[in-house]
Design a protein around this motif. Structure first.
Motif, PDB file in Angstrom:
ATOM      1  N   LEU A 131     128.736  40.610   1.627  1.00 28.59           N
ATOM      2  CA  LEU A 131     128.673  41.430   0.425  1.00 28.59           C
ATOM      3  C   LEU A 131     130.062  41.875  -0.019  1.00 28.59           C
ATOM      4  N   ARG A 132     130.265  41.932  -1.347  1.00 29.44           N
ATOM      5  CA  ARG A 132     131.559  42.345  -1.888  1.00 29.44           C
ATOM      6  C   ARG A 132     131.381  42.754  -3.350  1.00 29.44           C
ATOM      7  N   ASN A 133     132.348  43.544  -3.850  1.00 31.24           N
ATOM      8  CA  ASN A 133     132.355  44.023  -5.235  1.00 31.24           C
ATOM      9  C   ASN A 133     131.085  44.804  -5.571  1.00 31.24           C
ATOM     10  N   PHE A 134     130.998  46.009  -5.007  1.00 27.02           N
ATOM     11  CA  PHE A 134     129.804  46.836  -5.145  1.00 27.02           C
ATOM     12  C   PHE A 134     129.780  47.585  -6.475  1.00 27.02           C
ATOM     13  N   MET A 135     128.600  47.630  -7.092  1.00 23.11           N
ATOM     14  CA  MET A 135     128.391  48.418  -8.298  1.00 23.11           C
ATOM     15  C   MET A 135     127.216  49.351  -8.063  1.00 23.11           C
ATOM     16  N   LEU A 136     127.500  50.637  -7.894  1.00 24.26           N
ATOM     17  CA  LEU A 136     126.461  51.638  -7.676  1.00 24.26           C
ATOM     18  C   LEU A 136     125.613  51.794  -8.928  1.00 24.26           C
ATOM     19  N   ASP A 159     115.544  42.151  -4.142  1.00 23.85           N
ATOM     20  CA  ASP A 159     115.108  41.122  -5.084  1.00 23.85           C
ATOM     21  C   ASP A 159     114.925  41.700  -6.485  1.00 23.85           C
ATOM     22  N   ASN A 160     113.691  41.591  -7.010  1.00 24.66           N
ATOM     23  CA  ASN A 160     113.404  42.020  -8.378  1.00 24.66           C
ATOM     24  C   ASN A 160     112.767  43.401  -8.448  1.00 24.66           C
ATOM     25  N   TYR A 161     112.903  44.176  -7.413  1.00 25.39           N
ATOM     26  CA  TYR A 161     112.328  45.528  -7.405  1.00 25.39           C
ATOM     27  C   TYR A 161     112.899  46.344  -8.558  1.00 25.39           C
ATOM     28  N   ASP A 162     112.015  46.982  -9.323  1.00 24.83           N
ATOM     29  CA  ASP A 162     112.417  47.726 -10.509  1.00 24.83           C
ATOM     30  C   ASP A 162     112.818  49.147 -10.123  1.00 24.83           C
ATOM     31  N   ILE A 163     114.103  49.465 -10.260  1.00 28.03           N
ATOM     32  CA  ILE A 163     114.586  50.815  -9.951  1.00 28.03           C
ATOM     33  C   ILE A 163     114.830  51.616 -11.221  1.00 28.03           C
ATOM     34  N   GLY A 164     114.381  51.091 -12.347  1.00 25.58           N
ATOM     35  CA  GLY A 164     114.517  51.823 -13.596  1.00 25.58           C
ATOM     36  C   GLY A 164     115.894  51.649 -14.208  1.00 25.58           C
ATOM     37  N   GLU A 165     116.130  52.380 -15.265  1.00 20.60           N
ATOM     38  CA  GLU A 165     117.408  52.300 -15.954  1.00 20.60           C
ATOM     39  C   GLU A 165     118.480  53.033 -15.152  1.00 20.60           C
ATOM     40  N   GLY A 166     119.673  52.490 -15.158  1.00 23.86           N
ATOM     41  CA  GLY A 166     120.785  53.145 -14.464  1.00 23.86           C
ATOM     42  C   GLY A 166     122.108  52.577 -14.938  1.00 23.86           C
ATOM     43  N   THR A 167     123.107  53.407 -15.007  1.00 25.88           N
ATOM     44  CA  THR A 167     124.427  52.957 -15.419  1.00 25.88           C
ATOM     45  C   THR A 167     125.253  52.664 -14.178  1.00 25.88           C
ATOM     46  N   SER A 168     125.733  51.441 -14.033  1.00 22.47           N
ATOM     47  CA  SER A 168     126.469  51.053 -12.837  1.00 22.47           C
ATOM     48  C   SER A 168     127.871  51.665 -12.832  1.00 22.47           C
ATOM     49  N   THR A 169     128.321  51.989 -11.638  1.00 20.11           N
ATOM     50  CA  THR A 169     129.672  52.497 -11.426  1.00 20.11           C
ATOM     51  C   THR A 169     130.333  51.627 -10.377  1.00 20.11           C
ATOM     52  N   ARG A 170     131.392  50.937 -10.740  1.00 20.78           N
ATOM     53  CA  ARG A 170     132.067  50.068  -9.779  1.00 20.78           C
ATOM     54  C   ARG A 170     132.952  50.921  -8.869  1.00 20.78           C
ATOM     55  N   ALA A 203     131.768  57.581  -5.424  1.00 19.11           N
ATOM     56  CA  ALA A 203     130.993  57.166  -6.585  1.00 19.11           C
ATOM     57  C   ALA A 203     129.818  58.112  -6.825  1.00 19.11           C
ATOM     58  N   LEU A 204     129.122  58.499  -5.752  1.00 13.93           N
ATOM     59  CA  LEU A 204     127.994  59.415  -5.895  1.00 13.93           C
ATOM     60  C   LEU A 204     128.450  60.812  -6.297  1.00 13.93           C
ATOM     61  N   SER A 205     129.594  61.258  -5.760  1.00 14.92           N
ATOM     62  CA  SER A 205     130.083  62.595  -6.102  1.00 14.92           C
ATOM     63  C   SER A 205     130.480  62.674  -7.567  1.00 14.92           C
ATOM     64  N   GLN A 206     131.010  61.582  -8.129  1.00 16.77           N
ATOM     65  CA  GLN A 206     131.370  61.556  -9.540  1.00 16.77           C
ATOM     66  C   GLN A 206     130.136  61.446 -10.431  1.00 16.77           C
ATOM     67  N   ARG A 207     129.160  60.679  -9.986  1.00 16.66           N
ATOM     68  CA  ARG A 207     127.957  60.464 -10.789  1.00 16.66           C
ATOM     69  C   ARG A 207     127.009  61.643 -10.697  1.00 16.66           C
ATOM     70  N   GLY A 208     126.884  62.210  -9.500  1.00 12.30           N
ATOM     71  CA  GLY A 208     125.890  63.250  -9.274  1.00 12.30           C
ATOM     72  C   GLY A 208     124.574  62.644  -8.819  1.00 12.30           C
ATOM     73  N   ASN A 209     123.736  63.449  -8.188  1.00 17.61           N
ATOM     74  CA  ASN A 209     122.470  62.960  -7.652  1.00 17.61           C
ATOM     75  C   ASN A 209     121.479  62.626  -8.755  1.00 17.61           C
ATOM     76  N   ASP A 210     120.669  61.623  -8.513  1.00 19.78           N
ATOM     77  CA  ASP A 210     119.605  61.226  -9.424  1.00 19.78           C
ATOM     78  C   ASP A 210     118.310  61.895  -8.956  1.00 19.78           C
ATOM     79  N   GLU A 211     117.774  62.804  -9.761  1.00 21.53           N
ATOM     80  CA  GLU A 211     116.583  63.544  -9.363  1.00 21.53           C
ATOM     81  C   GLU A 211     115.359  62.637  -9.213  1.00 21.53           C
ATOM     82  N   ALA A 212     115.380  61.488  -9.914  1.00 23.05           N
ATOM     83  CA  ALA A 212     114.236  60.569  -9.844  1.00 23.05           C
ATOM     84  C   ALA A 212     114.291  59.664  -8.620  1.00 23.05           C
TER      85      ALA A 212
END
Length: 403
Positions: free
Chosen positions: A161-166, A344-355, A362-371
Protein backbone atom coordinates in the motif's frame (compact mmCIF):
# COMPACT_ATOMS: atom_id res chain seq x y z
CA UNK A 1 -52.87 4.96 -10.68
CA UNK A 2 -51.36 1.77 -12.08
CA UNK A 3 -47.89 3.37 -12.07
CA UNK A 4 -48.27 4.37 -8.41
CA UNK A 5 -49.35 0.83 -7.51
CA UNK A 6 -46.24 -0.61 -9.16
CA UNK A 7 -44.02 1.80 -7.22
CA UNK A 8 -45.72 0.88 -3.94
CA UNK A 9 -45.31 -2.85 -4.62
CA UNK A 10 -41.64 -2.32 -5.48
CA UNK A 11 -41.03 -0.43 -2.22
CA UNK A 12 -42.85 -3.09 -0.22
CA UNK A 13 -40.75 -5.83 -1.82
CA UNK A 14 -37.52 -4.01 -0.97
CA UNK A 15 -38.76 -3.42 2.57
CA UNK A 16 -39.48 -7.13 2.92
CA UNK A 17 -35.96 -7.98 1.77
CA UNK A 18 -34.43 -5.54 4.26
CA UNK A 19 -36.58 -6.86 7.09
CA UNK A 20 -35.52 -10.41 6.26
CA UNK A 21 -31.89 -9.55 6.86
CA UNK A 22 -30.27 -10.51 10.15
CA UNK A 23 -26.84 -10.22 11.72
CA UNK A 24 -25.03 -13.55 11.72
CA UNK A 25 -22.08 -14.10 14.06
CA UNK A 26 -19.66 -17.01 14.34
CA UNK A 27 -16.07 -17.95 15.10
CA UNK A 28 -13.81 -19.53 12.45
CA UNK A 29 -11.50 -22.20 13.87
CA UNK A 30 -9.00 -24.85 12.85
CA UNK A 31 -10.88 -28.15 12.60
CA UNK A 32 -7.91 -30.05 14.04
CA UNK A 33 -6.77 -27.87 16.94
CA UNK A 34 -9.81 -25.69 17.58
CA UNK A 35 -7.62 -22.59 17.46
CA UNK A 36 -9.28 -19.41 16.13
CA UNK A 37 -8.29 -18.24 12.64
CA UNK A 38 -7.87 -14.45 12.52
CA UNK A 39 -8.12 -12.56 9.19
CA UNK A 40 -10.20 -15.30 7.54
CA UNK A 41 -12.32 -14.01 4.64
CA UNK A 42 -16.12 -14.11 4.82
CA UNK A 43 -17.60 -13.27 1.42
CA UNK A 44 -21.17 -12.75 0.25
CA UNK A 45 -20.63 -10.32 -2.63
CA UNK A 46 -18.14 -7.70 -3.81
CA UNK A 47 -19.94 -5.06 -1.75
CA UNK A 48 -20.70 -7.31 1.18
CA UNK A 49 -17.82 -9.10 2.90
CA UNK A 50 -15.74 -9.01 6.05
CA UNK A 51 -12.85 -10.73 7.84
CA UNK A 52 -12.51 -12.38 11.22
CA UNK A 53 -10.93 -10.32 13.98
CA UNK A 54 -7.94 -11.23 16.14
CA UNK A 55 -10.12 -13.68 18.07
CA UNK A 56 -11.41 -15.40 14.94
CA UNK A 57 -14.90 -13.89 15.23
CA UNK A 58 -16.97 -12.19 12.55
CA UNK A 59 -20.43 -10.74 12.15
CA UNK A 60 -22.18 -9.94 8.90
CA UNK A 61 -25.63 -8.75 7.90
CA UNK A 62 -27.20 -11.16 5.43
CA UNK A 63 -30.43 -12.85 4.47
CA UNK A 64 -30.92 -16.40 5.77
CA UNK A 65 -30.69 -17.83 2.24
CA UNK A 66 -27.40 -16.05 1.43
CA UNK A 67 -24.42 -18.37 0.98
CA UNK A 68 -21.27 -17.31 2.83
CA UNK A 69 -17.93 -18.38 1.38
CA UNK A 70 -15.37 -18.64 4.18
CA UNK A 71 -11.71 -18.96 3.23
CA UNK A 72 -8.34 -18.99 4.95
CA UNK A 73 -5.02 -19.47 3.20
CA UNK A 74 -3.80 -23.12 3.33
CA UNK A 75 -7.24 -24.29 4.55
CA UNK A 76 -10.05 -25.87 2.52
CA UNK A 77 -12.77 -23.28 1.87
CA UNK A 78 -16.33 -23.78 3.06
CA UNK A 79 -19.62 -22.56 1.56
CA UNK A 80 -22.42 -22.37 4.10
CA UNK A 81 -25.91 -20.90 4.11
CA UNK A 82 -26.29 -18.09 6.63
CA UNK A 83 -29.20 -19.82 8.36
CA UNK A 84 -27.01 -22.92 8.90
CA UNK A 85 -24.06 -21.02 10.30
CA UNK A 86 -24.06 -21.97 13.99
CA UNK A 87 -21.59 -20.54 16.51
CA UNK A 88 -18.44 -22.03 14.94
CA UNK A 89 -17.15 -22.77 11.46
CA UNK A 90 -14.33 -25.33 11.37
CA UNK A 91 -11.96 -25.29 8.39
CA UNK A 92 -9.69 -28.22 7.62
CA UNK A 93 -6.04 -27.44 6.84
CA UNK A 94 -4.38 -28.53 3.60
CA UNK A 95 -2.40 -31.76 3.71
CA UNK A 96 1.38 -31.48 3.83
CA UNK A 97 2.91 -33.41 0.95
CA UNK A 98 5.88 -35.63 1.66
CA UNK A 99 8.98 -34.38 -0.15
CA UNK A 100 9.63 -37.92 -1.38
CA UNK A 101 6.49 -37.62 -3.51
CA UNK A 102 8.04 -34.76 -5.46
CA UNK A 103 9.87 -36.34 -8.40
CA UNK A 104 12.06 -33.32 -9.13
CA UNK A 105 13.58 -31.36 -6.21
CA UNK A 106 12.33 -27.78 -6.09
CA UNK A 107 14.78 -24.96 -6.70
CA UNK A 108 13.31 -22.59 -4.09
CA UNK A 109 15.63 -19.68 -4.90
CA UNK A 110 14.90 -20.07 -8.61
CA UNK A 111 11.17 -20.12 -7.89
CA UNK A 112 11.45 -16.97 -5.75
CA UNK A 113 13.38 -15.27 -8.54
CA UNK A 114 10.55 -16.05 -10.98
CA UNK A 115 8.02 -14.71 -8.46
CA UNK A 116 9.95 -11.45 -8.05
CA UNK A 117 10.18 -11.03 -11.83
CA UNK A 118 6.46 -11.61 -12.24
CA UNK A 119 5.59 -9.15 -9.44
CA UNK A 120 7.83 -6.46 -10.95
CA UNK A 121 6.08 -6.81 -14.31
CA UNK A 122 2.74 -6.69 -12.57
CA UNK A 123 3.72 -3.59 -10.63
CA UNK A 124 4.70 -1.79 -13.83
CA UNK A 125 1.24 -2.50 -15.24
CA UNK A 126 -1.01 -2.04 -12.20
CA UNK A 127 0.89 0.28 -9.86
CA UNK A 128 -1.73 3.05 -10.09
CA UNK A 129 -4.74 0.81 -9.39
CA UNK A 130 -6.55 1.85 -6.21
CA UNK A 131 -8.88 0.29 -3.68
CA UNK A 132 -10.78 1.29 -0.53
CA UNK A 133 -9.72 0.12 2.93
CA UNK A 134 -10.94 0.16 6.50
CA UNK A 135 -8.35 0.72 9.24
CA UNK A 136 -8.53 0.26 13.01
CA UNK A 137 -5.65 0.94 15.42
CA UNK A 138 -5.85 0.32 19.16
CA UNK A 139 -3.33 1.19 21.87
CA UNK A 140 -3.55 -0.25 25.35
CA UNK A 141 -0.96 0.02 28.12
CA UNK A 142 -0.79 -0.25 31.87
CA UNK A 143 -1.42 3.43 32.51
CA UNK A 144 -4.95 4.77 32.09
CA UNK A 145 -4.05 5.90 28.55
CA UNK A 146 -5.74 4.23 25.61
CA UNK A 147 -6.02 5.27 21.98
CA UNK A 148 -8.30 4.42 19.06
CA UNK A 149 -8.00 5.38 15.40
CA UNK A 150 -10.55 4.19 12.84
CA UNK A 151 -10.74 5.36 9.25
CA UNK A 152 -11.67 4.63 5.66
CA UNK A 153 -9.12 5.52 3.03
CA UNK A 154 -8.25 4.98 -0.61
CA UNK A 155 -4.79 3.88 -1.70
CA UNK A 156 -2.78 2.23 -4.44
CA UNK A 157 -3.05 -1.44 -3.58
CA UNK A 158 -0.79 -3.57 -5.81
CA UNK A 159 1.72 -5.69 -3.79
CA UNK A 160 2.04 -3.04 -1.04
CA UNK A 161 0.00 0.00 0.00
CA UNK A 162 1.13 3.55 -0.79
CA UNK A 163 -0.19 7.10 -1.37
CA UNK A 164 -2.98 7.15 1.20
CA UNK A 165 -6.06 9.36 0.83
CA UNK A 166 -8.17 9.59 3.99
CA UNK A 167 -11.92 9.66 3.32
CA UNK A 168 -13.46 9.69 6.79
CA UNK A 169 -12.77 8.42 10.30
CA UNK A 170 -12.50 9.17 13.99
CA UNK A 171 -9.89 9.44 16.71
CA UNK A 172 -10.19 9.08 20.47
CA UNK A 173 -7.88 8.89 23.45
CA UNK A 174 -7.81 8.79 27.23
CA UNK A 175 -4.72 9.92 29.13
CA UNK A 176 -3.62 9.67 32.71
CA UNK A 177 -3.73 12.89 34.70
CA UNK A 178 -0.26 12.17 36.07
CA UNK A 179 2.01 14.15 33.72
CA UNK A 180 5.15 12.56 35.19
CA UNK A 181 4.37 9.18 33.70
CA UNK A 182 5.78 8.39 30.25
CA UNK A 183 3.47 7.05 27.57
CA UNK A 184 3.57 6.11 23.93
CA UNK A 185 2.00 7.91 21.03
CA UNK A 186 2.81 6.30 17.69
CA UNK A 187 3.02 8.95 15.02
CA UNK A 188 4.05 6.52 12.28
CA UNK A 189 2.44 3.23 13.35
CA UNK A 190 -0.21 3.72 10.66
CA UNK A 191 2.32 3.50 7.83
CA UNK A 192 4.36 0.94 9.76
CA UNK A 193 1.34 -1.37 9.89
CA UNK A 194 1.08 -1.28 6.07
CA UNK A 195 4.30 -3.26 5.60
CA UNK A 196 4.57 -6.05 2.97
CA UNK A 197 7.03 -8.83 2.02
CA UNK A 198 7.91 -6.91 -1.17
CA UNK A 199 8.30 -3.13 -1.30
CA UNK A 200 8.51 -1.64 -4.81
CA UNK A 201 8.40 1.84 -3.25
CA UNK A 202 10.22 1.32 0.08
CA UNK A 203 9.77 4.81 1.57
CA UNK A 204 10.46 4.62 5.32
CA UNK A 205 11.51 0.96 4.90
CA UNK A 206 14.38 1.66 2.50
CA UNK A 207 16.86 -0.11 4.82
CA UNK A 208 14.59 -3.08 5.59
CA UNK A 209 15.47 -6.53 4.24
CA UNK A 210 12.35 -8.29 2.95
CA UNK A 211 11.67 -11.88 1.78
CA UNK A 212 11.13 -10.66 -1.80
CA UNK A 213 13.76 -8.08 -2.83
CA UNK A 214 12.62 -5.61 -5.47
CA UNK A 215 16.23 -5.33 -6.59
CA UNK A 216 17.50 -8.88 -7.02
CA UNK A 217 21.11 -9.66 -6.08
CA UNK A 218 22.81 -13.01 -6.59
CA UNK A 219 23.66 -13.82 -2.98
CA UNK A 220 20.69 -12.08 -1.31
CA UNK A 221 19.33 -15.20 0.39
CA UNK A 222 22.75 -16.69 1.19
CA UNK A 223 23.68 -13.57 3.12
CA UNK A 224 20.37 -12.85 4.87
CA UNK A 225 18.11 -15.87 5.28
CA UNK A 226 17.99 -19.57 6.04
CA UNK A 227 15.40 -20.99 3.64
CA UNK A 228 13.21 -24.05 4.07
CA UNK A 229 9.95 -25.04 2.40
CA UNK A 230 6.94 -27.34 2.40
CA UNK A 231 4.23 -28.09 -0.16
CA UNK A 232 0.56 -28.21 0.87
CA UNK A 233 -2.30 -29.72 -1.10
CA UNK A 234 -6.02 -29.01 -0.82
CA UNK A 235 -9.01 -31.27 -1.40
CA UNK A 236 -9.30 -29.85 -4.92
CA UNK A 237 -5.66 -30.84 -5.64
CA UNK A 238 -4.53 -27.20 -5.59
CA UNK A 239 -0.97 -26.80 -4.30
CA UNK A 240 0.75 -23.98 -2.49
CA UNK A 241 4.32 -23.66 -1.37
CA UNK A 242 5.23 -22.37 2.07
CA UNK A 243 8.71 -20.82 2.25
CA UNK A 244 10.15 -20.15 5.69
CA UNK A 245 12.53 -17.19 5.87
CA UNK A 246 14.67 -17.63 8.97
CA UNK A 247 17.58 -15.49 10.03
CA UNK A 248 21.08 -16.62 9.16
CA UNK A 249 23.60 -17.47 11.87
CA UNK A 250 25.00 -13.94 11.93
CA UNK A 251 21.48 -12.50 11.97
CA UNK A 252 20.27 -9.21 10.53
CA UNK A 253 19.61 -6.00 12.40
CA UNK A 254 16.61 -4.80 10.43
CA UNK A 255 14.74 -7.54 8.58
CA UNK A 256 11.40 -9.25 8.01
CA UNK A 257 11.26 -12.99 8.75
CA UNK A 258 8.43 -15.50 8.59
CA UNK A 259 6.36 -17.73 6.28
CA UNK A 260 5.46 -16.72 2.74
CA UNK A 261 2.75 -18.70 0.93
CA UNK A 262 2.16 -18.53 -2.81
CA UNK A 263 0.59 -20.49 -5.63
CA UNK A 264 3.36 -22.51 -7.29
CA UNK A 265 1.78 -22.70 -10.75
CA UNK A 266 0.29 -19.21 -11.10
CA UNK A 267 3.00 -17.47 -9.03
CA UNK A 268 0.39 -15.62 -6.97
CA UNK A 269 1.08 -14.25 -3.52
CA UNK A 270 -1.34 -15.71 -0.97
CA UNK A 271 -0.20 -14.69 2.50
CA UNK A 272 2.68 -13.74 4.75
CA UNK A 273 2.93 -14.29 8.48
CA UNK A 274 5.98 -13.24 10.43
CA UNK A 275 7.73 -10.38 12.14
CA UNK A 276 9.46 -7.12 11.32
CA UNK A 277 12.57 -6.85 13.49
CA UNK A 278 13.85 -3.55 14.88
CA UNK A 279 11.43 -1.28 13.05
CA UNK A 280 11.94 2.34 14.13
CA UNK A 281 8.70 3.63 15.62
CA UNK A 282 8.33 7.32 16.48
CA UNK A 283 7.27 7.65 20.11
CA UNK A 284 6.20 10.64 22.19
CA UNK A 285 7.08 10.69 25.87
CA UNK A 286 5.29 12.96 28.29
CA UNK A 287 7.68 14.98 30.45
CA UNK A 288 7.28 16.84 33.73
CA UNK A 289 6.87 20.16 31.88
CA UNK A 290 4.32 21.40 29.35
CA UNK A 291 6.27 19.96 26.40
CA UNK A 292 6.77 16.44 25.15
CA UNK A 293 9.82 14.56 23.91
CA UNK A 294 9.97 12.52 20.71
CA UNK A 295 12.39 9.78 19.80
CA UNK A 296 12.62 6.76 17.49
CA UNK A 297 12.80 3.36 19.20
CA UNK A 298 13.42 -0.05 17.59
CA UNK A 299 10.48 -2.42 18.08
CA UNK A 300 9.50 -5.87 16.78
CA UNK A 301 6.12 -5.96 15.03
CA UNK A 302 4.17 -9.15 14.32
CA UNK A 303 2.39 -9.13 10.97
CA UNK A 304 -0.19 -11.28 9.19
CA UNK A 305 -1.38 -10.35 5.71
CA UNK A 306 -3.31 -11.83 2.80
CA UNK A 307 -3.68 -11.11 -0.91
CA UNK A 308 -6.55 -11.28 -3.42
CA UNK A 309 -6.47 -11.59 -7.22
CA UNK A 310 -9.93 -10.83 -8.59
CA UNK A 311 -8.73 -7.76 -10.54
CA UNK A 312 -5.87 -9.49 -12.33
CA UNK A 313 -3.03 -8.57 -9.98
CA UNK A 314 -1.74 -9.37 -6.49
CA UNK A 315 -3.67 -6.91 -4.33
CA UNK A 316 -3.46 -6.45 -0.56
CA UNK A 317 -6.60 -7.99 1.00
CA UNK A 318 -5.88 -7.60 4.71
CA UNK A 319 -3.11 -6.78 7.16
CA UNK A 320 -3.08 -7.37 10.89
CA UNK A 321 -0.26 -6.22 13.16
CA UNK A 322 0.61 -6.51 16.83
CA UNK A 323 3.40 -4.94 18.84
CA UNK A 324 4.18 -5.77 22.47
CA UNK A 325 6.26 -3.46 24.65
CA UNK A 326 7.59 -5.06 27.82
CA UNK A 327 7.55 -3.06 31.01
CA UNK A 328 10.98 -1.64 31.82
CA UNK A 329 12.70 0.99 33.92
CA UNK A 330 11.45 3.86 31.77
CA UNK A 331 8.66 2.13 29.86
CA UNK A 332 5.15 1.05 30.64
CA UNK A 333 4.28 -2.29 29.12
CA UNK A 334 1.55 -2.41 26.55
CA UNK A 335 0.04 -3.95 23.44
CA UNK A 336 -0.60 -2.05 20.21
CA UNK A 337 -2.41 -3.58 17.27
CA UNK A 338 -4.08 -2.72 14.00
CA UNK A 339 -6.46 -4.25 11.47
CA UNK A 340 -6.62 -3.24 7.82
CA UNK A 341 -9.21 -4.64 5.40
CA UNK A 342 -9.87 -4.20 1.67
CA UNK A 343 -13.57 -3.27 1.54
CA UNK A 344 -14.03 -3.56 -2.25
CA UNK A 345 -17.25 -1.77 -3.23
CA UNK A 346 -18.54 -1.17 0.28
CA UNK A 347 -20.47 2.11 0.33
CA UNK A 348 -19.11 4.47 3.00
CA UNK A 349 -21.14 7.42 1.78
CA UNK A 350 -19.92 10.77 0.60
CA UNK A 351 -16.56 11.98 1.86
CA UNK A 352 -13.88 14.44 0.86
CA UNK A 353 -10.47 12.78 0.59
CA UNK A 354 -7.44 14.26 2.31
CA UNK A 355 -4.04 13.15 1.05
CA UNK A 356 -1.87 12.61 4.11
CA UNK A 357 0.54 9.84 5.07
CA UNK A 358 0.15 10.68 8.78
CA UNK A 359 -3.41 9.57 9.51
CA UNK A 360 -3.31 11.16 12.97
CA UNK A 361 -2.64 14.63 11.57
CA UNK A 362 -5.15 14.10 8.77
CA UNK A 363 -7.91 13.22 11.25
CA UNK A 364 -7.00 16.10 13.58
CA UNK A 365 -7.29 18.56 10.68
CA UNK A 366 -10.51 17.05 9.35
CA UNK A 367 -12.21 16.38 12.67
CA UNK A 368 -14.27 13.34 13.63
CA UNK A 369 -17.12 12.13 11.44
CA UNK A 370 -20.21 11.70 13.62
CA UNK A 371 -21.71 9.26 11.10
CA UNK A 372 -18.73 6.93 11.40
CA UNK A 373 -20.41 4.74 14.03
CA UNK A 374 -22.72 3.43 11.30
CA UNK A 375 -19.77 1.82 9.54
CA UNK A 376 -17.13 0.83 12.11
CA UNK A 377 -18.47 -2.70 12.63
CA UNK A 378 -17.57 -3.73 9.08
CA UNK A 379 -14.91 -5.74 10.96
CA UNK A 380 -16.27 -7.18 14.20
CA UNK A 381 -14.66 -5.66 17.28
CA UNK A 382 -12.97 -7.88 19.84
CA UNK A 383 -14.28 -7.73 23.39
CA UNK A 384 -11.38 -5.44 24.35
CA UNK A 385 -11.94 -3.14 21.37
CA UNK A 386 -15.67 -2.93 22.03
CA UNK A 387 -15.09 -2.05 25.69
CA UNK A 388 -12.73 0.77 24.72
CA UNK A 389 -15.11 2.10 22.04
CA UNK A 390 -18.04 2.13 24.45
CA UNK A 391 -15.95 3.88 27.08
CA UNK A 392 -14.83 6.52 24.58
CA UNK A 393 -18.41 7.12 23.43
CA UNK A 394 -19.71 7.28 27.01
CA UNK A 395 -17.04 9.74 28.18
CA UNK A 396 -16.99 11.84 25.01
CA UNK A 397 -13.37 11.04 24.15
CA UNK A 398 -13.72 11.10 20.37
CA UNK A 399 -12.48 14.27 18.72
CA UNK A 400 -9.98 15.24 21.43
CA UNK A 401 -6.62 15.42 19.69
CA UNK A 402 -3.48 15.59 21.85
CA UNK A 403 -0.39 17.32 20.51
Amino acid sequence: MKRNLIIILFLLLNLANVCAQSTFTARVVDATTGDPLPMASVYVSSSHSTITNQEGDFSIVAQPEDVLRITYVSYNAKNIKASDLGSKVALRPYTKMLQEVTVTPIDVVGLLKKLVKKLKMEYAQFRFEQSNYFYRQMSSNDTTYNELIEAFFRTQSNIALRNFMLTTGRYGNIESGDTLKPFYKFRNYYTTSCIAPMLPDPGIWRDLYTPLPYKWTKHYYDDLYNLSYAILQGDDDSKIIVVQFGETAQGTTHAMTGRLMFDMDKLRLLSFRGKVHNELVRIRYRTSGPTSMFRYCPRDIEIQMTYKHDRGFDEVASIGTRMVVNRGKNDYGGVYWSTLFNIDNYDIGEGTSTRKEDIYNALSQRGNDEAFREHYKIVKTTSTEEAIIRKFEREGCFGTFTK
